[in-house]
Design a protein around this motif. Structure first.
Motif, PDB file in Angstrom:
ATOM      1  N   ALA A   1       2.358   9.062   3.346  1.00 21.13           N
ATOM      2  CA  ALA A   1       1.540   7.973   2.812  1.00 21.13           C
ATOM      3  C   ALA A   1       0.344   7.692   3.713  1.00 21.13           C
ATOM      4  N   VAL A   2       0.554   7.761   5.022  1.00 27.97           N
ATOM      5  CA  VAL A   2      -0.541   7.564   5.975  1.00 27.97           C
ATOM      6  C   VAL A   2      -1.602   8.649   5.789  1.00 27.97           C
ATOM      7  N   ALA A   3      -1.168   9.889   5.599  1.00 29.68           N
ATOM      8  CA  ALA A   3      -2.111  10.992   5.381  1.00 29.68           C
ATOM      9  C   ALA A   3      -2.926  10.763   4.117  1.00 29.68           C
ATOM     10  N   ASP A   4      -2.298  10.235   3.057  1.00 31.07           N
ATOM     11  CA  ASP A   4      -3.012   9.930   1.813  1.00 31.07           C
ATOM     12  C   ASP A   4      -4.100   8.890   2.050  1.00 31.07           C
TER      13      ASP A   4
ATOM     14  N   PHE B   1       0.806  -1.224   0.000  1.00 33.96           N
ATOM     15  CA  PHE B   1       0.000   0.000   0.000  1.00 33.96           C
ATOM     16  C   PHE B   1       0.840   1.275   0.000  1.00 33.96           C
ATOM     17  N   TRP B   2       2.110   1.165  -0.288  1.00 30.37           N
ATOM     18  CA  TRP B   2       3.020   2.313  -0.283  1.00 30.37           C
ATOM     19  C   TRP B   2       4.060   2.107  -1.368  1.00 30.37           C
ATOM     20  N   THR B   3       4.427   3.175  -2.028  1.00 26.70           N
ATOM     21  CA  THR B   3       5.436   3.079  -3.078  1.00 26.70           C
ATOM     22  C   THR B   3       6.845   2.927  -2.513  1.00 26.70           C
ATOM     23  N   GLY B   4       7.010   3.328  -1.247  1.00 25.86           N
ATOM     24  CA  GLY B   4       8.349   3.316  -0.657  1.00 25.86           C
ATOM     25  C   GLY B   4       9.057   4.640  -0.837  1.00 25.86           C
TER      26      GLY B   4
END
Length: 231
Positions: free
Chosen positions: A201-204, A191-194
């Motif tokens: 990413a959490v905010a997204d 669930f994350w591009t890294g």
């Protein structure tokens, strides 16, 4: 700060760095730790513009900082202990009902497919919601979940935040299958591009969940999945 960086993540270190900067500005950068008094910290804490619960957490960090200073012999007592905790009313966290969970899962089927993931957007948010429902892990741990954390295809290896020891968490086979379907050959994450900070990413994902809850007509936030799992 160097010791904090060694023992904690970047987010925790940033909070201590901010707190120390605020103390320097409020009390004077030349004031030695051994000279800090309870009255000084009371004056510093009076300037906090935040909710009482957040202020209590910040006071805990303040006490931890001066405890560290005591252990190093930089001061003879912990002045932060004398600062009273603000009164905070803790709200009872309610789990999602079965009907609300059904609405949320239904909303994943009509979730907008705009954006970089296109048609896969619905598959991704459904897998993310199922992970939160059936694992009870924090949203940050869900966002940064790696393929290597899967054991025997249907179990998750999750490091606990307080002890640092991993626990094995079984998932329903269909839930594990839905999540594993998102595995990409060029990334260890689901669930994350890294790229960038995990915090971003959490905010997204929090924004995506808000959009999902609105579609479902449900009042909620990520932590309610954790409460639901606990119940």
């Amino acid at each position: 700060i160097a010791d904090c960086e060694r023992r904690n993540g970047s987010d925790t270190t940033a909070k201590y760095r901010l707190m120390i900067g605020e103390m320097k500005e409020c009390l004077g950068a030349s004031l030695e730790v051994r000279a800090v008094h309870v009255d000084d910290l009371s004056r510093y804490s009076e300037g906090w513009k935040m909710a009482p619960i957040t202020a209590r957490k910040k006071l805990e960090r303040l006490r931890s900082f001066f405890k560290f200073c005591m252990e190093r012999g930089w001061c003879s007592f912990n002045p932060a202990v004398g600062v009273k905790k603000p009164n905070a009313k803790f709200k009872q966290r309610m789990p999602f009902t079965d009907a609300e969970i059904e609405k949320i899962l239904w909303a994943t089927e009509i979730y907008p497919i705009k954006g970089i993931y296109g048609d896969q957007s619905r598959q991704r948010i459904k897998a993310f919601v199922l992970l939160l429902i059936y694992s009870g892990i924090r949203i940050r741990d869900a966002v940064t979940l790696e393929f290597l954390q899967f054991v025997e295809d249907e179990k998750l290896l999750i490091p606990t935040q307080k002890t640092g020891k991993p626990v094995v968490l079984p998932l329903p086979p269909d839930v594990a299958k839905t999540i594993l379907a998102l595995k990409k050959p060029d990334s260890p994450y689901f669930f994350w591009t890294g790229n960038g900070l995990p915090k971003s990413a959490v905010a997204d994902w929090q924004r995506s969940l808000r959009k999902l809850f609105k579609l479902a007509g449900v009042q909620g936030h990520a932590h309610r999945f954790r409460t639901t799992f606990a119940v």
